[in-house]
Scaffold this motif. Structure first.
Motif, mmCIF file in Angstrom:
data_model
loop_
_atom_site.group_PDB
_atom_site.id
_atom_site.type_symbol
_atom_site.label_atom_id
_atom_site.label_comp_id
_atom_site.label_asym_id
_atom_site.label_seq_id
_atom_site.Cartn_x
_atom_site.Cartn_y
_atom_site.Cartn_z
ATOM 1 N N VAL A 184 3.600 -10.502 -24.275
ATOM 2 C CA VAL A 184 4.836 -11.082 -24.807
ATOM 3 C C VAL A 184 4.891 -10.823 -26.309
ATOM 4 C CG1 VAL A 184 6.222 -13.184 -25.045
ATOM 5 C CG2 VAL A 184 4.777 -12.860 -23.025
ATOM 6 N N LYS A 185 6.067 -10.411 -26.775
ATOM 7 C CA LYS A 185 6.301 -10.165 -28.197
ATOM 8 C C LYS A 185 7.517 -10.965 -28.653
ATOM 9 C CE LYS A 185 3.211 -6.905 -29.210
ATOM 10 N NZ LYS A 185 2.244 -7.014 -30.338
ATOM 11 N N GLY A 186 7.669 -11.060 -29.985
ATOM 12 C CA GLY A 186 8.865 -11.694 -30.549
ATOM 13 C C GLY A 186 8.642 -13.150 -30.896
ATOM 14 N N GLU A 187 9.395 -14.036 -30.228
ATOM 15 C CA GLU A 187 9.380 -15.468 -30.532
ATOM 16 C C GLU A 187 9.261 -16.267 -29.240
ATOM 17 O OE1 GLU A 187 12.653 -14.939 -34.168
ATOM 18 O OE2 GLU A 187 13.248 -15.718 -32.190
ATOM 19 N N GLY A 188 8.740 -17.467 -29.346
ATOM 20 C CA GLY A 188 8.740 -18.385 -28.217
ATOM 21 C C GLY A 188 7.654 -18.085 -27.199
ATOM 22 N N PHE A 189 7.986 -18.258 -25.918
ATOM 23 C CA PHE A 189 7.023 -18.057 -24.840
ATOM 24 C C PHE A 189 7.789 -17.842 -23.542
ATOM 25 C CE2 PHE A 189 7.994 -22.555 -24.971
ATOM 26 C CZ PHE A 189 8.109 -22.920 -23.640
ATOM 27 N N ILE A 190 7.073 -17.480 -22.491
ATOM 28 C CA ILE A 190 7.658 -17.415 -21.151
ATOM 29 C C ILE A 190 6.974 -18.465 -20.278
ATOM 30 C CG2 ILE A 190 8.296 -14.980 -21.310
ATOM 31 C CD1 ILE A 190 5.854 -14.337 -19.555
ATOM 32 N N GLU A 191 7.713 -18.987 -19.319
ATOM 33 C CA GLU A 191 7.146 -19.994 -18.438
ATOM 34 C C GLU A 191 6.147 -19.395 -17.467
ATOM 35 O OE1 GLU A 191 10.388 -21.969 -16.543
ATOM 36 O OE2 GLU A 191 10.473 -23.531 -18.067
ATOM 37 N N ASN A 192 6.441 -18.184 -16.980
ATOM 38 C CA ASN A 192 5.577 -17.583 -15.966
ATOM 39 C C ASN A 192 5.968 -16.127 -15.775
ATOM 40 O OD1 ASN A 192 3.568 -17.614 -13.862
ATOM 41 N ND2 ASN A 192 5.236 -17.540 -12.394
ATOM 42 N N ALA A 193 4.990 -15.318 -15.421
ATOM 43 C CA ALA A 193 5.238 -13.949 -14.982
ATOM 44 C C ALA A 193 4.496 -13.749 -13.672
ATOM 45 C CB ALA A 193 4.778 -12.934 -16.024
ATOM 46 N N GLN A 194 5.084 -12.984 -12.779
ATOM 47 C CA GLN A 194 4.428 -12.727 -11.513
ATOM 48 C C GLN A 194 4.568 -11.257 -11.133
ATOM 49 O OE1 GLN A 194 6.517 -15.377 -8.778
ATOM 50 N NE2 GLN A 194 7.766 -13.679 -8.046
#
Length: 319
Positions: free
Chosen positions: A203-213
């Motif tokens: 992940v790049k940039g800002e913030g976050f992700i909840e999930n990747a699958q």
């Protein structure tokens, strides 16, 4: 000396201009933190005057949840007096599409001079739905009261919705969150014939992700679906899928049409989707070749060479 002093004087404005530009760009890229504001409204519902107070931020960032306190107070009642007044709930509307109904387990009973407070939770999936990373949307928040009251004069009860705040300006920001994916494959032939599918996710940039699958279809891997959970910016995960060709035996085919599908979800519901098709060729049986010299001498060592196809990571020789 005079010439050098003149050169320094001519360079000074250019230097000041450069510093000014640097500070300007630095100030531009520093994210501003919007402070919450308090809004008050005095509304008239029939013979009842109600004061509504709400505190909310002027900016909503789509990686955060917000607790919005709302206080409701009956300040005055006109006419024959109030028998009962119930606050049944709140209706929060952002823009023209997103509406949130807040309904307590039981209605709040209001009486003059006794305030009632409740808290509304605003989640990214409510206020930033249908936004893509990097979007900024200027919109408004509307707050409606759901009420029921009866008067002592025997008049029919009244119920419905009343707009306490019809237009509170707010800015919704979707962070620049970017997800990168790289699949690759590794095959081992010794001691077992194993195909491994790897998927790198970062992940790049800002913030976050909840999930990747990541999901493998078209190949008999031991586990078809793997997930990462929450991933922050600059974080990287590797998902590994195992296909043991040796244990498949007669069930192993010579070719597989494999698809690697990867999805990643942001806190406000935006979904990244990637699909990687490939044609996987399998050799379920190894070919063995033995190289011997054409002429040998009795009672002497003879070099013997074995070759495996597909190749082994180890070479066996006997003399």
């Amino acid at each position: 000396m005079a010439n050098n002093f003149g050169i320094r004087n001519r360079r000074l404005p250019a230097l000041l201009l450069t510093l000014l530009l640097v500070f300007s760009f630095s100030a531009y890229f520093i994210p501003a933190t919007a402070q919450p504001v308090t809004k008050e409204s005095l509304v008239n519902i029939g013979p009842v005057w109600i004061k509504v107070t709400v505190t909310l931020p002027t900016e909503l960032v789509a990686t955060n949840e917000y607790q919005v306190p709302v206080t409701i107070l009956i300040t005055e009642v006109e006419g024959a007096g109030l028998k009962v007044f119930y606050l049944k709930g709140l209706r929060i509307t952002i823009g023209d599409t997103s509406t949130l109904e807040v309904v307590p387990d039981s209605p709040y009973s209001l009486s003059p001079g006794r305030p009632v407070s409740l808290t509304v939770k605003l989640t990214p999936r409510f206020f930033a739905s249908q936004m893509v990373p990097g979007d900024i949307k200027d919109t408004t928040i509307k707050i409606d009261l759901s009420y029921y009251f009866e008067m002592n004069d025997g008049s029919p009860p009244s119920m419905g919705f009343y707009s306490a705040f019809t237009s509170i300006p707010v800015r919704v920001i979707a962070p620049r969150t970017y997800v990168y994916v790289e699949p690759y494959l590794k095959t081992d032939y010794d001691p077992f014939y194993i195909v491994r599918f790897y998927v790198d996710i970062w992940v790049k940039g800002e913030g976050f992700i909840e999930n990747a699958q990541a999901e493998i279809s078209g190949a008999p891997v031991q586990c078809y679906l793997l997930t990462t959970g929450k991933m922050n910016v600059e974080e990287k995960r590797t998902l590994e899928f195992l296909m043991n060709v040796s244990k498949l035996g007669p069930f192993a085919r010579s070719q597989y049409s494999v698809t690697v599908k990867v999805t990643a979800v942001t806190p406000w519901g935006y979904t990244y989707s990637y699909s990687f098709p490939l044609n996987l060729v399998i050799k379920p049986v190894r070919e063995t070749k033995v190289n011997l010299p054409s002429t040998v001498v009795a009672n002497t060592y003879v070099p013997v060479s074995f070759t495996l196809n597909p190749r082994s990571t180890r070479t066996s020789r006997q003399q």
